[in-house]
Motif scaffolding. Sequence first.
Motif, mmCIF file in Angstrom:
data_model
loop_
_atom_site.group_PDB
_atom_site.id
_atom_site.type_symbol
_atom_site.label_atom_id
_atom_site.label_comp_id
_atom_site.label_asym_id
_atom_site.label_seq_id
_atom_site.Cartn_x
_atom_site.Cartn_y
_atom_site.Cartn_z
ATOM 1 N N THR A 167 0.888 -0.770 -0.078
ATOM 2 C CA THR A 167 0.078 -0.004 0.235
ATOM 3 C C THR A 167 1.150 1.458 -0.030
ATOM 4 O O THR A 167 0.267 2.376 -0.511
ATOM 5 C CB THR A 167 -0.849 -0.326 0.648
ATOM 6 O OG1 THR A 167 -2.134 -0.870 1.306
ATOM 7 C CG2 THR A 167 -1.575 1.138 1.388
ATOM 8 N N THR A 168 2.104 1.352 0.962
ATOM 9 C CA THR A 168 2.701 2.059 0.432
ATOM 10 C C THR A 168 3.608 2.583 -0.231
ATOM 11 O O THR A 168 3.763 3.236 -0.749
ATOM 12 C CB THR A 168 3.858 2.245 1.958
ATOM 13 O OG1 THR A 168 3.466 2.224 3.045
ATOM 14 C CG2 THR A 168 4.579 2.995 2.560
ATOM 15 N N HIS A 169 3.590 1.676 -0.964
ATOM 16 C CA HIS A 169 5.247 1.443 -2.304
ATOM 17 C C HIS A 169 3.653 1.531 -3.561
ATOM 18 O O HIS A 169 5.097 1.526 -4.845
ATOM 19 C CB HIS A 169 6.118 0.079 -2.135
ATOM 20 C CG HIS A 169 6.938 0.013 -1.663
ATOM 21 N ND1 HIS A 169 7.091 -1.030 -0.856
ATOM 22 C CD2 HIS A 169 7.257 1.163 -0.632
ATOM 23 C CE1 HIS A 169 8.130 -1.336 0.170
ATOM 24 N NE2 HIS A 169 8.503 0.421 0.238
ATOM 25 N N THR A 170 2.687 1.703 -3.706
ATOM 26 C CA THR A 170 1.993 1.385 -4.613
ATOM 27 C C THR A 170 1.830 2.410 -5.598
ATOM 28 O O THR A 170 2.914 4.180 -5.114
ATOM 29 C CB THR A 170 0.386 1.786 -4.644
ATOM 30 O OG1 THR A 170 -0.370 2.079 -5.663
ATOM 31 C CG2 THR A 170 0.197 2.638 -3.402
ATOM 32 N N ASN A 171 1.988 3.041 -7.152
ATOM 33 C CA ASN A 171 1.956 4.326 -7.978
ATOM 34 C C ASN A 171 0.678 4.367 -8.096
ATOM 35 O O ASN A 171 -0.057 5.592 -8.587
ATOM 36 C CB ASN A 171 2.033 3.295 -9.295
ATOM 37 C CG ASN A 171 3.897 3.094 -9.310
ATOM 38 O OD1 ASN A 171 4.084 3.336 -8.397
ATOM 39 N ND2 ASN A 171 3.868 3.086 -10.193
ATOM 40 N N SER A 172 -0.569 4.434 -7.176
ATOM 41 C CA SER A 172 -1.448 4.299 -6.591
ATOM 42 C C SER A 172 -2.511 5.084 -8.011
ATOM 43 O O SER A 172 -2.943 6.271 -8.117
ATOM 44 C CB SER A 172 -1.125 5.616 -5.687
ATOM 45 O OG SER A 172 -2.244 5.691 -5.193
ATOM 46 N N CYS A 173 -2.793 4.255 -8.961
ATOM 47 C CA CYS A 173 -3.361 4.534 -10.062
ATOM 48 C C CYS A 173 -4.929 3.500 -10.286
ATOM 49 O O CYS A 173 -5.114 2.992 -9.585
ATOM 50 C CB CYS A 173 -2.607 4.868 -11.808
ATOM 51 S SG CYS A 173 -1.303 5.306 -11.716
ATOM 52 N N ILE A 174 -5.346 4.234 -11.377
ATOM 53 C CA ILE A 174 -6.609 3.337 -11.196
ATOM 54 C C ILE A 174 -7.141 2.898 -12.842
ATOM 55 O O ILE A 174 -7.407 4.019 -13.545
ATOM 56 C CB ILE A 174 -7.626 3.987 -10.385
ATOM 57 C CG1 ILE A 174 -9.202 3.202 -11.076
ATOM 58 C CG2 ILE A 174 -8.360 5.130 -10.490
ATOM 59 C CD1 ILE A 174 -9.983 3.194 -9.649
ATOM 60 N N ARG A 175 -7.658 2.684 -13.171
ATOM 61 C CA ARG A 175 -7.947 1.977 -14.435
ATOM 62 C C ARG A 175 -9.121 1.392 -14.635
ATOM 63 O O ARG A 175 -9.632 0.897 -14.119
ATOM 64 C CB ARG A 175 -6.719 1.502 -15.604
ATOM 65 C CG ARG A 175 -6.449 -0.037 -15.161
ATOM 66 C CD ARG A 175 -5.452 -0.329 -16.001
ATOM 67 N NE ARG A 175 -4.627 -1.583 -14.999
ATOM 68 C CZ ARG A 175 -4.463 -3.069 -15.511
ATOM 69 N NH1 ARG A 175 -4.828 -3.619 -16.415
ATOM 70 N NH2 ARG A 175 -3.836 -3.869 -14.822
ATOM 71 N N GLN A 176 -9.520 1.405 -16.385
ATOM 72 C CA GLN A 176 -11.088 0.127 -16.484
ATOM 73 C C GLN A 176 -10.532 -0.541 -17.225
ATOM 74 O O GLN A 176 -11.014 -1.036 -18.056
ATOM 75 C CB GLN A 176 -12.281 1.306 -17.245
ATOM 76 C CG GLN A 176 -12.610 2.381 -16.270
ATOM 77 C CD GLN A 176 -12.771 2.432 -15.392
ATOM 78 O OE1 GLN A 176 -14.021 1.535 -14.857
ATOM 79 N NE2 GLN A 176 -12.442 3.256 -14.399
ATOM 80 N N GLN A 177 -9.045 -0.123 -17.986
ATOM 81 C CA GLN A 177 -8.939 -1.428 -19.536
ATOM 82 C C GLN A 177 -8.142 -2.516 -18.516
ATOM 83 O O GLN A 177 -7.040 -2.757 -18.795
ATOM 84 C CB GLN A 177 -7.814 -0.489 -19.509
ATOM 85 C CG GLN A 177 -8.174 0.549 -20.830
ATOM 86 C CD GLN A 177 -7.260 1.787 -21.708
ATOM 87 O OE1 GLN A 177 -6.589 0.171 -22.691
ATOM 88 N NE2 GLN A 177 -6.770 2.461 -21.756
ATOM 89 N N PHE A 178 -9.220 -3.720 -18.375
ATOM 90 C CA PHE A 178 -8.740 -5.009 -17.767
ATOM 91 C C PHE A 178 -9.900 -5.822 -19.604
ATOM 92 O O PHE A 178 -10.047 -4.852 -19.945
ATOM 93 C CB PHE A 178 -9.472 -4.899 -16.275
ATOM 94 C CG PHE A 178 -9.110 -4.828 -15.659
ATOM 95 C CD1 PHE A 178 -7.628 -5.345 -15.235
ATOM 96 C CD2 PHE A 178 -8.776 -3.242 -14.618
ATOM 97 C CE1 PHE A 178 -6.917 -4.921 -13.577
ATOM 98 C CE2 PHE A 178 -8.367 -2.839 -14.291
ATOM 99 C CZ PHE A 178 -7.030 -3.872 -13.327
ATOM 100 N N SER A 179 -9.539 -6.558 -19.081
ATOM 101 C CA SER A 179 -10.292 -7.566 -20.302
ATOM 102 C C SER A 179 -11.218 -8.308 -19.703
ATOM 103 O O SER A 179 -11.925 -9.396 -20.354
ATOM 104 C CB SER A 179 -8.567 -8.462 -20.676
ATOM 105 O OG SER A 179 -8.204 -9.141 -19.592
ATOM 106 N N THR A 180 -11.404 -8.372 -18.532
ATOM 107 C CA THR A 180 -12.098 -9.087 -18.003
ATOM 108 C C THR A 180 -13.927 -8.526 -16.874
ATOM 109 O O THR A 180 -13.196 -7.748 -16.599
ATOM 110 C CB THR A 180 -12.373 -10.353 -17.246
ATOM 111 O OG1 THR A 180 -11.991 -9.641 -15.623
ATOM 112 C CG2 THR A 180 -11.041 -11.470 -17.382
ATOM 113 N N GLU A 181 -15.337 -8.662 -17.823
ATOM 114 C CA GLU A 181 -15.789 -7.850 -16.912
ATOM 115 C C GLU A 181 -16.172 -7.638 -15.809
ATOM 116 O O GLU A 181 -15.857 -6.649 -15.104
ATOM 117 C CB GLU A 181 -17.420 -8.873 -17.270
ATOM 118 C CG GLU A 181 -18.622 -7.555 -16.583
ATOM 119 C CD GLU A 181 -20.341 -8.605 -17.385
ATOM 120 O OE1 GLU A 181 -20.708 -8.057 -16.323
ATOM 121 O OE2 GLU A 181 -19.864 -9.019 -17.878
#
Length: 402
Positions: A54-68
């Motif tokens: 959690t501390t080392h995360t790049n803290s991003c979010i995306r919708q671009q996955f391939s599974t619903e």
Amino acid sequence: MQGFQAEPKHDSYDVVIIGGAIMGSSTAWWLTRLGFTGRILVLERDPTYAQAGTTHTNSCIRQQFSTELNIRISQFGAEFVQNLRRHMGDDDRIPPLKIQNFGYMYLADSPGFAAVLRANQHLQIALGAETRLLTPDQIKAEYPFYAVDDLTLGSINTRDEGYFDGSTMFDWFRRKAREAGVEYVVDEAKAMTLADGKVTTVTLASGRQIACGTVVNASGPRGARTAAMAGIDLPIEPRKRFTWVIQAATPLDRPLPLTIDPSGVHMREVGGGTYMIGGHADHDPAADFDDFAMDSSIWEDKIWPAIATRIPAFEAVKIISEWTGHYDYNTLDQNAVTGPHPDVQNFLFLNGFSGHGLQQSPAMGRGTAEWIVHGRYQTLDLSPFHYDRITSGEAVVEGAII
């Protein structure tokens, strides 16, 4: 150790959560949000969270996955982040959060991966995302700093996709959980006893033995060790992931999307002419739990050549900071393992997020809390991520892993 107790107040808890980082704290808060009135104990071995994913995360979010399911999990995550105050009872102490929508840019240099991006975009659009496919010429027109001669296709979405302040969300998960009566204790699970197919007690490093109704394994890269205490094999291991923050001698003239280069290196905007770069060694074995050493040869041999090839302006950069973090890497399919064990049914998993845990934590904590409170999911059905697929070897294949 603000907010932590030295030892548990009681000898018995309805829920014991092993791991107090983002997944454990999300689950703890959601339990209180859903009206759970039992005793909840969160065990965290390191109250500084210095080495937590959690501390080392790049803290991003995306919708671009391939599974619903992964898409819907992150769509809820985006809604939750941007309405954090409302979700937490309109508490005016909570600052408004937003997503910096520079988007993710997936770059394909082969017909095979271009076909994957096309298929992914078709599903993403059907689920309400705004993913666009770009030819190399279109990429160059919108983002002139890229070299595109080797590319066949790009994919980008700039709605609800980019950077957000994950540390604030994490802080409020913990703070609101504690205010609702959840106990956070500095200690570590060392052993478990089982009877009649259930975990009955958890023995702590301090020597205390705690009776429990439900155990939640939210111990990140140490998840396999925690599962082994209950006699369960879990294909989770720590994998080293390296991050650099660089200053460019010539800053780009527009924000840099979180770019996933065909080399496997990724990079994104930070601001003020600085950029975050991430990657790992080509040889990617399991790491020791306490191995956070940097390897300068990876920067010299792989990372810098890759970013300078893709963005010629990055030929002249200065490293400002660097660190090593661990993925809790699911060796089967790099997707989460959630829900109860089929035999040890009061042992719940929250493991194996393989780099996309922070963005998934609102939905995963909610789903785990729903299972504990109601015995079933009431919103998103997370059962495709249940442990049964581990024993059967049926991978949930995700074509958009970073």
